[in-house]
Design an enzyme around this catalytic site. Structure first.
Site, PDB file in Angstrom:
ATOM      1  N   SER A  64       0.832  -1.206   0.000  1.00 24.68           N
ATOM      2  CA  SER A  64       0.000   0.000   0.000  1.00 24.68           C
ATOM      3  C   SER A  64       0.869   1.260   0.000  1.00 24.68           C
ATOM      4  CB  SER A  64      -0.915   0.028   1.218  1.00 24.68           C
ATOM      5  OG  SER A  64      -1.720  -1.124   1.271  1.00 24.68           O
TER       6      SER A  64
HETATM    7  N1  SAH Z   1      -0.760  -4.890   4.101  1.00 27.95           N
HETATM    8  C1  SAH Z   1      -0.024  -5.165   2.879  1.00 27.95           C
HETATM    9  C2  SAH Z   1      -0.832  -4.747   1.658  1.00 27.95           C
HETATM   10  C3  SAH Z   1      -1.052  -5.927   0.805  1.00 27.95           C
HETATM   11  S1  SAH Z   1      -2.226  -5.768  -0.483  1.00 27.95           S
HETATM   12  C4  SAH Z   1       1.349  -4.543   2.909  1.00 27.95           C
HETATM   13  O1  SAH Z   1       1.662  -3.808   3.856  1.00 27.95           O
HETATM   14  O2  SAH Z   1       2.141  -4.805   2.003  1.00 27.95           O
HETATM   15  C5  SAH Z   1      -3.533  -6.822   0.117  1.00 27.95           C
HETATM   16  C6  SAH Z   1      -3.179  -8.239   0.434  1.00 27.95           C
HETATM   17  O3  SAH Z   1      -4.393  -8.878   0.833  1.00 27.95           O
HETATM   18  C7  SAH Z   1      -2.650  -9.065  -0.748  1.00 27.95           C
HETATM   19  O4  SAH Z   1      -1.415  -9.627  -0.401  1.00 27.95           O
HETATM   20  C8  SAH Z   1      -3.716 -10.137  -0.943  1.00 27.95           C
HETATM   21  O5  SAH Z   1      -3.203 -11.395  -1.364  1.00 27.95           O
HETATM   22  C9  SAH Z   1      -4.329 -10.222   0.437  1.00 27.95           C
HETATM   23  N2  SAH Z   1      -5.666 -10.821   0.490  1.00 27.95           N
HETATM   24  C10 SAH Z   1      -6.699 -10.676  -0.369  1.00 27.95           C
HETATM   25  N3  SAH Z   1      -7.752 -11.432   0.004  1.00 27.95           N
HETATM   26  C11 SAH Z   1      -7.383 -12.070   1.157  1.00 27.95           C
HETATM   27  C12 SAH Z   1      -8.021 -13.016   2.025  1.00 27.95           C
HETATM   28  N4  SAH Z   1      -9.251 -13.496   1.799  1.00 27.95           N
HETATM   29  N5  SAH Z   1      -7.334 -13.439   3.115  1.00 27.95           N
HETATM   30  C13 SAH Z   1      -6.083 -13.005   3.380  1.00 27.95           C
HETATM   31  N6  SAH Z   1      -5.414 -12.133   2.577  1.00 27.95           N
HETATM   32  C14 SAH Z   1      -6.047 -11.672   1.477  1.00 27.95           C
END
Ligand code: SAH
Length: 214
Positions: A64
């Site tokens: 993000s």
């Molecule tokens: N917090 C992260 C942002 C990652 S983007 C950071 O600091 O880098 C969002 C993430 O949510 C992705 O890696 C995606 O695979 C995950 N995601 C999406 N659906 C999900 C689910 N049902 N359970 C767990 N993770 C999920």
């Protein structure tokens, strides 16, 4: 990778930019000023790590934007020892920001590759206490509930019931809600069956997908 004076300088400028954009919580700004964001990105993006932008981390996912991390973390009102659930570990950056603030962090990821990478990276960066799970975030972590804080870092079409149930009374959940574009929503659990929902600004996240990616 190293954390050089050049990186530290870029990080200070990033923090000043976030302050100008309205982030007020000094503890949040300090955490962002401390954590080397370039450690979470591919070497190729090292020089971009301190721009206020989202970046690809593989598997069609992104880390993000720093502003979004700062904004959500500020809304979460994290205090030391708060039991905190993050949904969407991704790069692990947000989880480390929460740990830096003294939270007890539990983070769930549905993509095995990203989970595996975070599992190696986070302890090597000095955050062995962050607990990582390869699970479906729609289900939360019932065996560790209730959580004082819940943060969802993927765009949710709706607020999963399991996550509401796992929020402690008096707890706060921050979750971007919407199918294509999202509205940031802060949910407070006032009582067993009473939730207050506060809609805030517009954002765009990668989707919160149900089920594991096997
Ligand atoms: N917090 C992260 C942002 C990652 S983007 C950071 O600091 O880098 C969002 C993430 O949510 C992705 O890696 C995606 O695979 C995950 N995601 C999406 N659906 C999900 C689910 N049902 N359970 C767990 N993770 C999920």
């Amino acid at each position: 990778m190293e954390d050089t004076y050049r990186h530290k300088g870029m990080r200070r400028r990033l923090v000043e930019g976030l302050r100008k954009r309205g982030i007020r919580d000094e503890k949040v700004l300090e955490a962002i000023g401390t954590l080397p964001r370039h450690f979470f990105l591919d070497k190729a993006f090292e020089d971009h790590a301190y721009q206020d932008k989202a970046f690809p981390i593989g598997n069609d996912q992104t880390i993000s934007q720093p502003y979004t991390v700062a904004y959500m973390t500020e809304l979460l009102e994290v205090e030391k020892r708060h039991k905190t659930l993050e949904v969407g570990t991704g790069s692990g950056y947000q989880a480390c920001i929460l740990a830096q603030l003294g939270a007890r962090v539990y983070s769930i990821e549905r993509q095995k590759d990203l989970y595996d990478r975070a599992k190696t990276l986070l302890p090597s960066m000095g955050y062995p206490q962050i607990r990582l799970f390869y699970r479906d975030g729609y289900k939360g972590l019932p065996e560790y509930a209730p959580f004082d804080r819940i943060i969802v870092t993927a765009g949710a079409p709706y607020i999963p019931e399991a996550l509401r149930e796992q929020l402690a009374i008096g707890g706060i959940m921050v979750i971007p809600v919407g199918e294509y574009d999202q509205t940031m929503v802060r949910v407070r659990r006032i009582a067993e069956n009473l939730f207050e929902e506060e809609p805030l600004g517009p954002f765009r996240f990668v989707p919160f997908v149900e089920g594991l990616n096997e």
